[in-house]
Motif scaffolding. Structure first.
Motif, PDB file in Angstrom:
ATOM      1  N   ILE A  11      -4.420  -3.794  12.105  1.00  0.00           N
ATOM      2  CA  ILE A  11      -4.437  -4.820  11.061  1.00  0.00           C
ATOM      3  C   ILE A  11      -3.471  -5.948  11.398  1.00  0.00           C
TER       4      ILE A  11
ATOM      5  N   THR B 293      -6.541  -3.705   2.103  1.00  0.00           N
ATOM      6  CA  THR B 293      -6.189  -4.815   2.996  1.00  0.00           C
ATOM      7  C   THR B 293      -7.406  -5.664   3.310  1.00  0.00           C
TER       8      THR B 293
ATOM      9  N   VAL C 168       1.717  -7.697   4.065  1.00  0.00           N
ATOM     10  CA  VAL C 168       1.227  -6.367   3.712  1.00  0.00           C
ATOM     11  C   VAL C 168       2.290  -5.359   4.115  1.00  0.00           C
TER      12      VAL C 168
ATOM     13  N   ASN D 169       0.852  -1.184   0.000  1.00  0.00           N
ATOM     14  CA  ASN D 169       0.000   0.000   0.000  1.00  0.00           C
ATOM     15  C   ASN D 169       0.890   1.237   0.000  1.00  0.00           C
TER      16      ASN D 169
ATOM     17  N   ASN E 265       2.626  -1.247   4.499  1.00  0.00           N
ATOM     18  CA  ASN E 265       1.973   0.058   4.465  1.00  0.00           C
ATOM     19  C   ASN E 265       3.048   1.139   4.502  1.00  0.00           C
TER      20      ASN E 265
ATOM     21  N   THR F  48      -2.395   0.336  10.870  1.00  0.00           N
ATOM     22  CA  THR F  48      -1.416  -0.725  10.577  1.00  0.00           C
ATOM     23  C   THR F  48      -1.251  -1.650  11.772  1.00  0.00           C
TER      24      THR F  48
ATOM     25  N   THR G  91      -0.493 -13.592   8.397  1.00  0.00           N
ATOM     26  CA  THR G  91      -0.102 -12.535   7.474  1.00  0.00           C
ATOM     27  C   THR G  91       0.816 -11.532   8.181  1.00  0.00           C
TER      28      THR G  91
ATOM     29  N   VAL H 252       2.635  -7.994   8.630  1.00  0.00           N
ATOM     30  CA  VAL H 252       2.253  -6.608   8.350  1.00  0.00           C
ATOM     31  C   VAL H 252       3.379  -5.673   8.791  1.00  0.00           C
TER      32      VAL H 252
ATOM     33  N   ALA I 196      -7.324  -9.521   2.269  1.00  0.00           N
ATOM     34  CA  ALA I 196      -7.098 -10.389   3.431  1.00  0.00           C
ATOM     35  C   ALA I 196      -7.451 -11.857   3.148  1.00  0.00           C
TER      36      ALA I 196
ATOM     37  N   PRO J  44      -5.555   2.176   2.181  1.00  0.00           N
ATOM     38  CA  PRO J  44      -4.940   0.951   2.695  1.00  0.00           C
ATOM     39  C   PRO J  44      -5.921   0.046   3.442  1.00  0.00           C
TER      40      PRO J  44
END
Length: 247
Positions: free
Chosen positions: A162, A116, A130, A82, A132, A159, A171, A173, A120, A112
């Motif tokens: 998430i 996301t 991911v 992102n 950001n 962020t 995942t 991040v 996802a 974002p």
């Protein structure tokens, strides 16, 4: 995660840090990159590289229909970057209206979030990651870019949330904190400026190292971050003297 053989999607891929992400990902051996931009004509120079791994994707991150279409088309993505951003570089009060403030939140926060959310389920199948693209202004308010700072602070908070939510599906991040870079956007900020390559290299190294946190990208960013960590009030006080120019 490993960059080699990944399938990436980079928003705002047509210039600046986005384009640098694309170039560095190609060097690290990705299988494919969806290069996203609001106007795919702006990708012409990038596509002149002639690399078959580049797949142009029309994407305005503020358009819900285009976000949904991107998730449908790019169902093999393992790395979502992102990067698309917008900055008006104006004060909260001195700006003529709130249009730019709303645009900054739409692009820098809601964009974002929307991407996301859309990807996802895709990333759940692969673990994936991911990235950001944030800013040191996520931590420090700058009156001459007041509403941009606010949008990036919101982006940092997002962020972290998430990261917590997507942790259950494995995942990764990463939030990238950086000072002004030598790009068209960064040119409105004072020198010295970071090389985009320095920012992107640190970000991708963090992904490959398994970092699941913020990364402070670039030596200049790390210097300011260390000063802020040591004495937040002093650094913030210095930044508060950078007022927007009066008309």
């Amino acid at each position: 995660m490993k960059i080699a053989n990944a399938v990436a999607l980079v928003t705002g891929a047509n210039r600046g840090i986005g384009r640098t992400f694309v170039e560095e990902l190609l060097k690290r051996g990705v299988d494919k990159i969806y290069v996203a931009a609001r106007d795919t004509a702006s990708l012409a120079d990038l596509l002149k590289l002639g690399d078959s791994r580049l797949v142009p994707l029309p994407l305005d991150v503020t358009d819900a229909d285009q976000v949904a279409a991107a998730a449908s088309v790019a169902g093999d993505v393992t790395l979502l970057i992102n990067n698309a951003g917008y900055a008006a570089f104006d004060g909260a009060i001195s700006a003529p209206n709130m249009d730019d403030a709303r645009a900054e939140m739409e692009v820098n926060y809601f964009g974002p979030l929307a991407l996301t959310r859309a990807f996802a389920p895709v990333l759940a199948k692969t673990g994936g990651a991911v990235v950001n693209m944030l800013s040191m202004l996520s931590l420090i308010s700058l009156p001459m870019a007041a509403t941009y700072s606010a949008s990036k602070a919101a982006g940092l908070s997002l962020t972290r949330s998430i990261r917590a939510e997507l942790g259950e599906q494995g995942t990764q991040v990463v939030g990238v904190l950086a000072v002004q870079a030598d790009t068209a956007m960064g040119a409105k900020m004072p020198e010295p400026r970071l090389s985009p390559v320095e920012v992107v290299t640190d970000a991708l190294d963090a992904i490959e190292a398994g970092t699941n946190d913020e990364v402070v990208a670039g030596a200049q960013s790390r210097g300011i971050h260390q000063a802020f960590t040591a004495d937040p009030q002093k650094v913030q006080g210095m930044m508060l003297t950078k007022l927007p120019k009066r008309a």
